[in-house]
Design a protein around this motif. Sequence first.
Motif, PDB file in Angstrom:
ATOM      1  N   PRO A  28      29.499  38.988  38.636  1.00 17.15           N
ATOM      2  CA  PRO A  28      29.989  38.341  38.856  1.00 17.15           C
ATOM      3  C   PRO A  28      29.066  38.224  40.013  1.00 17.15           C
ATOM      4  CG  PRO A  28      31.005  40.810  39.113  1.00 17.15           C
ATOM      5  CD  PRO A  28      29.772  40.763  38.002  1.00 17.15           C
ATOM      6  N   THR A  29      29.307  36.946  40.386  1.00 12.89           N
ATOM      7  CA  THR A  29      28.930  36.295  41.567  1.00 12.89           C
ATOM      8  C   THR A  29      29.526  35.968  42.728  1.00 12.89           C
ATOM      9  OG1 THR A  29      28.584  34.368  40.316  1.00 12.89           O
ATOM     10  CG2 THR A  29      26.844  35.833  40.266  1.00 12.89           C
ATOM     11  N   ALA A  30      30.823  35.359  43.047  1.00 13.99           N
ATOM     12  CA  ALA A  30      31.807  35.025  43.939  1.00 13.99           C
ATOM     13  C   ALA A  30      32.827  35.005  43.406  1.00 13.99           C
ATOM     14  CB  ALA A  30      31.093  33.315  43.829  1.00 13.99           C
ATOM     15  N   LEU A  31      33.290  35.112  45.118  1.00 14.18           N
ATOM     16  CA  LEU A  31      34.750  35.465  45.202  1.00 14.18           C
ATOM     17  C   LEU A  31      35.855  34.770  46.528  1.00 14.18           C
ATOM     18  CD1 LEU A  31      36.685  37.577  44.723  1.00 14.18           C
ATOM     19  CD2 LEU A  31      35.707  38.977  46.452  1.00 14.18           C
ATOM     20  N   ALA A  32      36.483  34.223  45.522  1.00 10.83           N
ATOM     21  CA  ALA A  32      38.130  32.946  46.382  1.00 10.83           C
ATOM     22  C   ALA A  32      39.388  34.347  46.973  1.00 10.83           C
ATOM     23  CB  ALA A  32      37.034  31.936  46.405  1.00 10.83           C
ATOM     24  N   PHE A  33      39.628  33.700  47.280  1.00  9.48           N
ATOM     25  CA  PHE A  33      41.211  34.453  47.643  1.00  9.48           C
ATOM     26  C   PHE A  33      41.860  32.745  48.085  1.00  9.48           C
ATOM     27  CE2 PHE A  33      44.904  36.234  49.297  1.00  9.48           C
ATOM     28  CZ  PHE A  33      45.543  36.963  47.411  1.00  9.48           C
ATOM     29  N   ASP A  34      42.974  32.875  47.562  1.00 13.38           N
ATOM     30  CA  ASP A  34      43.798  31.781  48.593  1.00 13.38           C
ATOM     31  C   ASP A  34      45.416  32.685  48.953  1.00 13.38           C
ATOM     32  OD1 ASP A  34      46.649  30.489  49.057  1.00 13.38           O
ATOM     33  OD2 ASP A  34      45.691  28.820  47.592  1.00 13.38           O
ATOM     34  N   PRO A  35      45.175  32.955  50.176  1.00 13.46           N
ATOM     35  CA  PRO A  35      46.334  33.185  51.017  1.00 13.46           C
ATOM     36  C   PRO A  35      47.728  33.534  50.735  1.00 13.46           C
ATOM     37  CG  PRO A  35      44.262  32.145  52.621  1.00 13.46           C
ATOM     38  CD  PRO A  35      44.232  31.556  51.011  1.00 13.46           C
ATOM     39  N   VAL A  36      47.847  32.079  50.657  1.00 17.02           N
ATOM     40  CA  VAL A  36      49.650  31.465  50.389  1.00 17.02           C
ATOM     41  C   VAL A  36      49.365  31.647  48.831  1.00 17.02           C
ATOM     42  CG1 VAL A  36      50.577  29.578  50.281  1.00 17.02           C
ATOM     43  CG2 VAL A  36      48.881  29.684  51.961  1.00 17.02           C
ATOM     44  N   GLN A  37      49.293  31.191  48.081  1.00 16.38           N
ATOM     45  CA  GLN A  37      49.791  31.641  46.119  1.00 16.38           C
ATOM     46  C   GLN A  37      49.216  33.387  45.968  1.00 16.38           C
ATOM     47  OE1 GLN A  37      48.777  28.538  44.217  1.00 16.38           O
ATOM     48  NE2 GLN A  37      50.007  26.663  45.339  1.00 16.38           N
ATOM     49  N   LYS A  38      48.358  33.680  46.774  1.00 20.66           N
ATOM     50  CA  LYS A  38      48.225  34.729  46.523  1.00 20.66           C
ATOM     51  C   LYS A  38      46.908  35.175  44.581  1.00 20.66           C
ATOM     52  CE  LYS A  38      50.432  37.042  49.347  1.00 20.66           C
ATOM     53  NZ  LYS A  38      50.609  35.846  50.299  1.00 20.66           N
ATOM     54  N   ILE A  39      46.207  33.568  44.818  1.00 24.88           N
ATOM     55  CA  ILE A  39      45.226  33.478  43.294  1.00 24.88           C
ATOM     56  C   ILE A  39      43.976  34.184  43.837  1.00 24.88           C
ATOM     57  CG2 ILE A  39      44.449  31.957  41.949  1.00 24.88           C
ATOM     58  CD1 ILE A  39      47.114  30.442  42.629  1.00 24.88           C
ATOM     59  N   LEU A  40      43.304  34.968  43.081  1.00 16.76           N
ATOM     60  CA  LEU A  40      41.969  35.179  42.945  1.00 16.76           C
ATOM     61  C   LEU A  40      41.078  34.682  42.646  1.00 16.76           C
ATOM     62  CD1 LEU A  40      40.069  37.469  44.374  1.00 16.76           C
ATOM     63  CD2 LEU A  40      40.592  39.010  42.279  1.00 16.76           C
ATOM     64  N   ALA A  41      39.900  34.223  42.236  1.00 17.45           N
ATOM     65  CA  ALA A  41      39.320  33.075  41.788  1.00 17.45           C
ATOM     66  C   ALA A  41      37.493  34.342  41.838  1.00 17.45           C
ATOM     67  CB  ALA A  41      39.251  31.743  42.169  1.00 17.45           C
ATOM     68  N   ILE A  42      37.237  34.304  40.556  1.00 17.44           N
ATOM     69  CA  ILE A  42      35.734  35.156  39.932  1.00 17.44           C
ATOM     70  C   ILE A  42      35.064  34.480  39.354  1.00 17.44           C
ATOM     71  CG2 ILE A  42      34.512  36.835  39.775  1.00 17.44           C
ATOM     72  CD1 ILE A  42      37.139  38.613  40.500  1.00 17.44           C
ATOM     73  N   GLY A  43      33.449  34.293  40.410  1.00 15.69           N
ATOM     74  CA  GLY A  43      32.301  33.259  38.813  1.00 15.69           C
ATOM     75  C   GLY A  43      30.962  34.220  38.893  1.00 15.69           C
ATOM     76  N   SER A  44      30.993  34.578  37.806  1.00 18.95           N
ATOM     77  CA  SER A  44      30.161  34.940  37.679  1.00 18.95           C
ATOM     78  C   SER A  44      28.676  33.979  37.194  1.00 18.95           C
ATOM     79  CB  SER A  44      30.111  35.862  36.001  1.00 18.95           C
ATOM     80  OG  SER A  44      30.118  34.508  34.799  1.00 18.95           O
ATOM     81  N   ARG A  45      27.458  35.077  36.692  1.00 17.96           N
ATOM     82  CA  ARG A  45      26.130  34.336  36.311  1.00 17.96           C
ATOM     83  C   ARG A  45      26.569  33.179  35.288  1.00 17.96           C
ATOM     84  NH1 ARG A  45      21.699  38.769  36.909  1.00 17.96           N
ATOM     85  NH2 ARG A  45      23.011  39.340  39.291  1.00 17.96           N
ATOM     86  N   THR A  46      26.760  33.153  34.773  1.00 17.66           N
ATOM     87  CA  THR A  46      26.590  32.805  33.004  1.00 17.66           C
ATOM     88  C   THR A  46      27.631  31.691  33.697  1.00 17.66           C
ATOM     89  OG1 THR A  46      28.549  34.325  32.068  1.00 17.66           O
ATOM     90  CG2 THR A  46      26.315  34.681  31.789  1.00 17.66           C
ATOM     91  N   GLY A  47      28.553  30.938  34.160  1.00 20.82           N
ATOM     92  CA  GLY A  47      29.872  30.121  34.434  1.00 20.82           C
ATOM     93  C   GLY A  47      30.592  30.285  33.993  1.00 20.82           C
ATOM     94  N   GLY A  48      30.865  31.882  34.076  1.00 21.29           N
ATOM     95  CA  GLY A  48      32.191  31.876  33.873  1.00 21.29           C
ATOM     96  C   GLY A  48      33.000  31.934  34.838  1.00 21.29           C
ATOM     97  N   LEU A  49      34.436  31.778  34.922  1.00 25.67           N
ATOM     98  CA  LEU A  49      35.678  31.417  35.655  1.00 25.67           C
ATOM     99  C   LEU A  49      36.620  32.323  35.331  1.00 25.67           C
ATOM    100  CD1 LEU A  49      35.953  30.367  38.937  1.00 25.67           C
ATOM    101  CD2 LEU A  49      37.169  28.470  37.196  1.00 25.67           C
ATOM    102  N   ARG A  50      37.065  33.443  36.309  1.00 25.55           N
ATOM    103  CA  ARG A  50      38.108  34.065  36.128  1.00 25.55           C
ATOM    104  C   ARG A  50      39.287  33.523  36.634  1.00 25.55           C
ATOM    105  NH1 ARG A  50      37.247  38.502  32.263  1.00 25.55           N
ATOM    106  NH2 ARG A  50      40.003  39.219  33.074  1.00 25.55           N
ATOM    107  N   ILE A  51      40.476  33.458  37.344  1.00 23.22           N
ATOM    108  CA  ILE A  51      41.240  33.071  38.149  1.00 23.22           C
ATOM    109  C   ILE A  51      42.537  34.317  37.631  1.00 23.22           C
ATOM    110  CG2 ILE A  51      42.970  31.839  38.581  1.00 23.22           C
ATOM    111  CD1 ILE A  51      40.729  30.313  38.855  1.00 23.22           C
ATOM    112  N   TYR A  52      42.801  34.978  38.496  1.00 20.81           N
ATOM    113  CA  TYR A  52      43.648  36.275  38.541  1.00 20.81           C
ATOM    114  C   TYR A  52      45.390  35.685  39.497  1.00 20.81           C
ATOM    115  CZ  TYR A  52      40.206  38.749  36.805  1.00 20.81           C
ATOM    116  OH  TYR A  52      39.479  39.120  36.353  1.00 20.81           O
TER     117      TYR A  52
END
Length: 365
Positions: A28-52
């Motif tokens: 993992p390389t980056a992290l962001a959070f939407d405080p209203v919709q409670k969504i977490l996003a994580i980016g990776s070194r290989t260009g991956g994107l995980r949405i929780y």
Amino acid sequence: MSPSAQATWKEDGGASAATVRHGFPYQPTALAFDPVQKILAIGSRTGGLRIYVPAKTPGRSAMTPVVNLAPQQMWEYVFTPAKLAWVLDSRLGRPGVDCYCQHESGAAVLQLQFLINEGALVTACADDTLHLWNLRQKRPAILHSLKFNRECITFCHLPFQSKWLYVGTERGNTHIVNVESFVLSGYVIMWNKAIELSTKTHPGPVVHLSDCPRDEGKLLIGFESGTVVQWDLRTKKADFRIYYDEAIHSVSWHHEGKQFMCSHSDGSLTTWNLRNTSRPFQVVFPHGKAQRDGRKPESCKPILKVEYKTSKSGEPFVIFSGGLSYDKASRRPALTIMHGKAITVLEMDHPIVEFLVLCETPYAN
């Protein structure tokens, strides 16, 4: 798998098929959070994107957006390369809780910015391309992409409920992107205009951008060399300029917009008051040893990120990564929480890539 290995594998009757990804993201390389919709996003070194997203089950959601920032609760916001256990609940990885997307370029994800409560996300990648993702559909997809051909992207900032995305570059310039059309607006804050024209020394890459909590028309620009400029977007002039002799790694506003805090390469934290920007209001070395002869404390490791957060219950919280003393070489990476006179150090097993402090409101002030 290399192209030649893939060809041999297919000749031998091998076939590819979709697989299920679950568990902690790899590199993992980056992290962001939407405080209203409670969504977490994580980016990776290989260009991956995980949405929780919050689990659709009774009781606690998949993520734990604790508001009261007690030191023992801060474990839930620490993000290390090997583990996300303190960020994510055990429900993550179950069907309907997270999804995986991939940037076709495979470039590392450097930064993530949610369009808060709009079901959209901006990703900034190492190939100097910005992508706007639509999260309002079953399978997230890229709506627009914007490639920077002549400059390298170093920092992005998207204010809450704003249509303007501010993009800082390695050359020290700041570009403004219209999020709705995802094209450059043509408004560029050139580095030689941001600093005094008489100053010939380049201030270095842009390492921080943020709007003033009191006035969204004021943009704070932090340069790596230690220069900080507040730029008036309306008049296209600098309100003030700060020249400090230590490199800056991050900047964080006090919610009232009257002062801000910088973290530096020598392990210090400086607090600046907008009433007098000629010198810092306060300089502290949280982990530096005080000198008997009154000299400034010994330099420490760089403080890579600082968050300056206020609390309804009293003293503000200052949370930062790094800044430990050099004489403790074997000490593990740590997150430090300062609350009043109390200092809590949370040691990690692995280097900290990113951390977030969750608040009950998306409004800075």
